[in-house]
Write a protein that holds these residues in place. Sequence first.
Motif, PDB file in Angstrom:
ATOM      1  N   ARG A 239       0.817  -1.223   0.000  1.00 23.42           N
ATOM      2  CA  ARG A 239       0.000   0.000   0.000  1.00 23.42           C
ATOM      3  C   ARG A 239       0.849   1.271   0.000  1.00 23.42           C
ATOM      4  N   SER A 240       2.147   1.135   0.217  1.00 25.21           N
ATOM      5  CA  SER A 240       3.030   2.303   0.309  1.00 25.21           C
ATOM      6  C   SER A 240       3.013   3.119  -0.982  1.00 25.21           C
ATOM      7  N   ILE A 241       3.081   4.432  -0.818  1.00 25.01           N
ATOM      8  CA  ILE A 241       3.159   5.311  -1.991  1.00 25.01           C
ATOM      9  C   ILE A 241       4.404   4.944  -2.813  1.00 25.01           C
ATOM     10  N   ALA A 242       5.506   4.655  -2.108  1.00 25.56           N
ATOM     11  CA  ALA A 242       6.761   4.309  -2.805  1.00 25.56           C
ATOM     12  C   ALA A 242       6.580   3.072  -3.683  1.00 25.56           C
TER      13      ALA A 242
ATOM     14  N   CYS B  57      18.834   0.120   4.957  1.00 19.76           N
ATOM     15  CA  CYS B  57      19.138   1.539   5.195  1.00 19.76           C
ATOM     16  C   CYS B  57      18.158   2.165   6.187  1.00 19.76           C
ATOM     17  N   ASP B  58      18.671   2.402   7.393  1.00 14.51           N
ATOM     18  CA  ASP B  58      17.954   3.243   8.346  1.00 14.51           C
ATOM     19  C   ASP B  58      18.517   4.637   8.120  1.00 14.51           C
ATOM     20  N   VAL B  59      17.671   5.575   7.719  1.00 16.25           N
ATOM     21  CA  VAL B  59      18.186   6.898   7.335  1.00 16.25           C
ATOM     22  C   VAL B  59      18.752   7.678   8.526  1.00 16.25           C
ATOM     23  N   GLN B  60      18.593   7.134   9.737  1.00 17.05           N
ATOM     24  CA  GLN B  60      19.216   7.789  10.905  1.00 17.05           C
ATOM     25  C   GLN B  60      20.654   7.320  11.095  1.00 17.05           C
TER      26      GLN B  60
ATOM     27  N   HIS C 191      12.396   9.423  -2.460  1.00 15.83           N
ATOM     28  CA  HIS C 191      12.498   9.488  -0.993  1.00 15.83           C
ATOM     29  C   HIS C 191      11.066   9.548  -0.463  1.00 15.83           C
ATOM     30  N   SER C 192      10.636   8.475   0.196  1.00 14.20           N
ATOM     31  CA  SER C 192       9.225   8.389   0.608  1.00 14.20           C
ATOM     32  C   SER C 192       9.173   7.899   2.058  1.00 14.20           C
ATOM     33  N   ILE C 193       9.778   8.692   2.925  1.00 12.04           N
ATOM     34  CA  ILE C 193      10.024   8.281   4.309  1.00 12.04           C
ATOM     35  C   ILE C 193       9.564   9.363   5.275  1.00 12.04           C
ATOM     36  N   ALA C 194       8.906   8.940   6.326  1.00 11.21           N
ATOM     37  CA  ALA C 194       8.561   9.884   7.398  1.00 11.21           C
ATOM     38  C   ALA C 194       8.323   9.088   8.670  1.00 11.21           C
TER      39      ALA C 194
ATOM     40  N   LEU D  45       8.109  13.096  -0.803  1.00 14.97           N
ATOM     41  CA  LEU D  45       6.665  13.189  -0.578  1.00 14.97           C
ATOM     42  C   LEU D  45       6.388  14.089   0.612  1.00 14.97           C
ATOM     43  N   THR D  46       5.469  15.035   0.412  1.00 15.65           N
ATOM     44  CA  THR D  46       5.119  15.924   1.509  1.00 15.65           C
ATOM     45  C   THR D  46       3.605  16.013   1.638  1.00 15.65           C
ATOM     46  N   TYR D  47       3.149  16.868   2.569  1.00 16.97           N
ATOM     47  CA  TYR D  47       1.705  16.965   2.836  1.00 16.97           C
ATOM     48  C   TYR D  47       1.353  18.400   3.227  1.00 16.97           C
TER      49      TYR D  47
ATOM     50  N   ALA E 107       7.980  19.097  10.424  1.00 16.23           N
ATOM     51  CA  ALA E 107       9.000  18.334   9.684  1.00 16.23           C
ATOM     52  C   ALA E 107       8.789  18.491   8.177  1.00 16.23           C
ATOM     53  N   LYS E 108       7.536  18.488   7.734  1.00 20.97           N
ATOM     54  CA  LYS E 108       7.270  18.624   6.292  1.00 20.97           C
ATOM     55  C   LYS E 108       7.619  20.044   5.804  1.00 20.97           C
ATOM     56  N   ALA E 109       7.444  21.048   6.677  1.00 23.86           N
ATOM     57  CA  ALA E 109       7.851  22.410   6.299  1.00 23.86           C
ATOM     58  C   ALA E 109       9.368  22.445   6.093  1.00 23.86           C
TER      59      ALA E 109
ATOM     60  N   GLY F  22      -2.490  14.236  -1.373  1.00 26.95           N
ATOM     61  CA  GLY F  22      -3.655  14.206  -0.490  1.00 26.95           C
ATOM     62  C   GLY F  22      -3.588  12.955   0.362  1.00 26.95           C
ATOM     63  N   PRO F  23      -4.442  12.851   1.400  1.00 26.95           N
ATOM     64  CA  PRO F  23      -4.361  11.688   2.289  1.00 26.95           C
ATOM     65  C   PRO F  23      -4.683  10.369   1.579  1.00 26.95           C
ATOM     66  N   ILE F  24      -3.846   9.364   1.843  1.00 25.01           N
ATOM     67  CA  ILE F  24      -3.993   8.027   1.255  1.00 25.01           C
ATOM     68  C   ILE F  24      -3.827   7.023   2.388  1.00 25.01           C
ATOM     69  N   LYS F  25      -4.677   5.999   2.418  1.00 27.02           N
ATOM     70  CA  LYS F  25      -4.625   5.044   3.528  1.00 27.02           C
ATOM     71  C   LYS F  25      -3.391   4.141   3.421  1.00 27.02           C
ATOM     72  N   THR F  26      -2.379   4.431   4.207  1.00 23.36           N
ATOM     73  CA  THR F  26      -1.158   3.613   4.252  1.00 23.36           C
ATOM     74  C   THR F  26      -0.813   3.364   5.722  1.00 23.36           C
ATOM     75  N   LEU F  27       0.276   2.616   5.927  1.00 26.31           N
ATOM     76  CA  LEU F  27       0.709   2.308   7.296  1.00 26.31           C
ATOM     77  C   LEU F  27       1.026   3.591   8.067  1.00 26.31           C
ATOM     78  N   ALA F  28       1.813   4.476   7.459  1.00 31.35           N
ATOM     79  CA  ALA F  28       2.214   5.723   8.139  1.00 31.35           C
ATOM     80  C   ALA F  28       0.978   6.573   8.449  1.00 31.35           C
ATOM     81  N   ALA F  29       0.044   6.644   7.489  1.00 29.20           N
ATOM     82  CA  ALA F  29      -1.134   7.496   7.675  1.00 29.20           C
ATOM     83  C   ALA F  29      -2.021   6.973   8.798  1.00 29.20           C
TER      84      ALA F  29
HETATM   85  P1  NAP Z   1       4.387   3.962   4.523  1.00 30.21           P
HETATM   86  O1  NAP Z   1       3.975   2.942   3.548  1.00 30.21           O
HETATM   87  O2  NAP Z   1       4.226   3.632   5.974  1.00 30.21           O
HETATM   88  O3  NAP Z   1       5.885   4.412   4.196  1.00 30.21           O
HETATM   89  C1  NAP Z   1       6.707   5.144   5.101  1.00 30.21           C
HETATM   90  C2  NAP Z   1       8.052   4.479   5.119  1.00 30.21           C
HETATM   91  O4  NAP Z   1       9.055   5.228   5.850  1.00 30.21           O
HETATM   92  C3  NAP Z   1       7.985   3.114   5.787  1.00 30.21           C
HETATM   93  O5  NAP Z   1       8.601   2.171   4.946  1.00 30.21           O
HETATM   94  C4  NAP Z   1       8.761   3.358   7.048  1.00 30.21           C
HETATM   95  O6  NAP Z   1       9.249   2.213   7.703  1.00 30.21           O
HETATM   96  C5  NAP Z   1       9.848   4.244   6.528  1.00 30.21           C
HETATM   97  N1  NAP Z   1      10.719   4.746   7.585  1.00 30.21           N
HETATM   98  C6  NAP Z   1      10.371   5.227   8.800  1.00 30.21           C
HETATM   99  N2  NAP Z   1      11.473   5.500   9.520  1.00 30.21           N
HETATM  100  C7  NAP Z   1      12.547   5.182   8.739  1.00 30.21           C
HETATM  101  C8  NAP Z   1      13.955   5.230   8.908  1.00 30.21           C
HETATM  102  N3  NAP Z   1      14.516   5.646  10.057  1.00 30.21           N
HETATM  103  N4  NAP Z   1      14.753   4.818   7.897  1.00 30.21           N
HETATM  104  C9  NAP Z   1      14.223   4.372   6.739  1.00 30.21           C
HETATM  105  N5  NAP Z   1      12.898   4.282   6.508  1.00 30.21           N
HETATM  106  C10 NAP Z   1      12.070   4.689   7.513  1.00 30.21           C
HETATM  107  O7  NAP Z   1       3.536   5.308   4.306  1.00 30.21           O
HETATM  108  P2  NAP Z   1       3.315   6.284   3.058  1.00 30.21           P
HETATM  109  O8  NAP Z   1       2.032   6.954   3.339  1.00 30.21           O
HETATM  110  O9  NAP Z   1       3.544   5.578   1.784  1.00 30.21           O
HETATM  111  O10 NAP Z   1       4.449   7.376   3.313  1.00 30.21           O
HETATM  112  C11 NAP Z   1       5.449   7.716   2.365  1.00 30.21           C
HETATM  113  C12 NAP Z   1       5.675   9.226   2.366  1.00 30.21           C
HETATM  114  O11 NAP Z   1       4.511   9.869   1.860  1.00 30.21           O
HETATM  115  C13 NAP Z   1       5.938   9.837   3.740  1.00 30.21           C
HETATM  116  O12 NAP Z   1       6.906  10.855   3.622  1.00 30.21           O
HETATM  117  C14 NAP Z   1       4.590  10.446   4.077  1.00 30.21           C
HETATM  118  O13 NAP Z   1       4.680  11.511   5.015  1.00 30.21           O
HETATM  119  C15 NAP Z   1       4.197  10.942   2.708  1.00 30.21           C
HETATM  120  N6  NAP Z   1       2.770  11.288   2.555  1.00 30.21           N
HETATM  121  C16 NAP Z   1       1.820  10.375   2.864  1.00 30.21           C
HETATM  122  C17 NAP Z   1       0.486  10.730   2.727  1.00 30.21           C
HETATM  123  C18 NAP Z   1      -0.605   9.742   3.091  1.00 30.21           C
HETATM  124  O14 NAP Z   1      -1.735  10.183   3.330  1.00 30.21           O
HETATM  125  N7  NAP Z   1      -0.333   8.445   3.138  1.00 30.21           N
HETATM  126  C19 NAP Z   1       0.130  12.008   2.273  1.00 30.21           C
HETATM  127  C20 NAP Z   1       1.145  12.910   1.945  1.00 30.21           C
HETATM  128  C21 NAP Z   1       2.466  12.548   2.096  1.00 30.21           C
HETATM  129  P3  NAP Z   1       8.430   1.735   9.073  1.00 30.21           P
HETATM  130  O15 NAP Z   1       7.107   1.243   8.604  1.00 30.21           O
HETATM  131  O16 NAP Z   1       9.272   0.702   9.669  1.00 30.21           O
HETATM  132  O17 NAP Z   1       8.305   2.967   9.946  1.00 30.21           O
END
Ligand code: NAP
Length: 254
Positions: free
Chosen positions: A16-19, A61-64, A88-91, A141-143, A159-161, A187-194
């Motif tokens: 389901r990830s945007i990436a 790769c842990d980006v930290q 780069h699709s990480i938050a 990716l930002t919001y 953080a997004k700013a 726009g908002p998309i149902k993913t793990l992070a969201a």
């Molecule tokens: P996602 O599938 O949960 O992807 C986020 C990814 O970031 C996960 O693979 C996550 O791993 C990874 N991550 C977190 N900490 C990390 C680290 N230290 N090192 C490397 N990777 C790390 O969610 P997504 O919605 O596709 O998010 C992708 C991007 O889109 C994010 O920047 C998000 O803010 C942005 N975005 C999302 C939406 C939305 O509504 N979904 C809207 C606008 C922008 P873990 O699962 O292990 O944390």
Amino acid sequence: MFKGKKFLILGVANERSIAWGIAKALHDQGAELAFTFVNEAIEKRLRPLAEGINCSMVLPCDVQNDQQLDSLFTEIGERWGKIDGVVHSIAFADKADLDNRFSKTSREGFKLALDVSAYSLIAVAGRAEAIMNEGGSIITLTYLGSQRSVKNYNVMGVAKAALESSVRYLATDLGEKNIRVNAISAGPIKTLAASGIPGFRELLNKFAESSPLKRNTSVEDVAGAALFFLSPWSAGVTGEITYVDCGFSTVGIG
Ligand code: NAP
């Protein structure tokens, strides 16, 4: 258009990830891909997805972690010689900092969110530059929560700013090397992070009702824009924050 082109994808957690949506679209257009995982749990989910599109370059790769970032780009440089683009699709933010009042954001929570969600783009772009010898394109990716106060988005909005500002500074810094840096504000998309954002379901409903297109944003919407920014069609575009949110950000009050 993408035949023989090589892209690094950071941020696939599951299908389901945007990436992942962007990766599939790139693969369909003939690109070669490399993926990263942050931990074993993600690796287990990512490997079968990558194998499904005949990709064997799946690296930690842990980006930290600066050493892991160094090793990632060294290995890609050795195996591929060059890359053409990075997704780069990480938050990440501590859940407590999304649940609590913004004024109670902890110092550690602030540092964590800014480090993973904003500094990581600088860390990645700085290393990618060395192996983008024919120029390249970096997207993130930002919001909208970066520009407006969105309920419960809290420290992630800050953080997004920082991320969006970094896009402009990186575009300026890397432009001479023909490396372009752009952000897609989805726009908002149902993913793990969201799903970690309290009230996310309400947010989705509000977007669908209020957006000019009267629907929510899909991963395919974002992937289409991503292909544009990663392709020569956008050769003259850098430092841009582009909204892919069915027009929601353009709607005023009333
Ligand atoms: P996602 O599938 O949960 O992807 C986020 C990814 O970031 C996960 O693979 C996550 O791993 C990874 N991550 C977190 N900490 C990390 C680290 N230290 N090192 C490397 N990777 C790390 O969610 P997504 O919605 O596709 O998010 C992708 C991007 O889109 C994010 O920047 C998000 O803010 C942005 N975005 C999302 C939406 C939305 O509504 N979904 C809207 C606008 C922008 P873990 O699962 O292990 O944390």
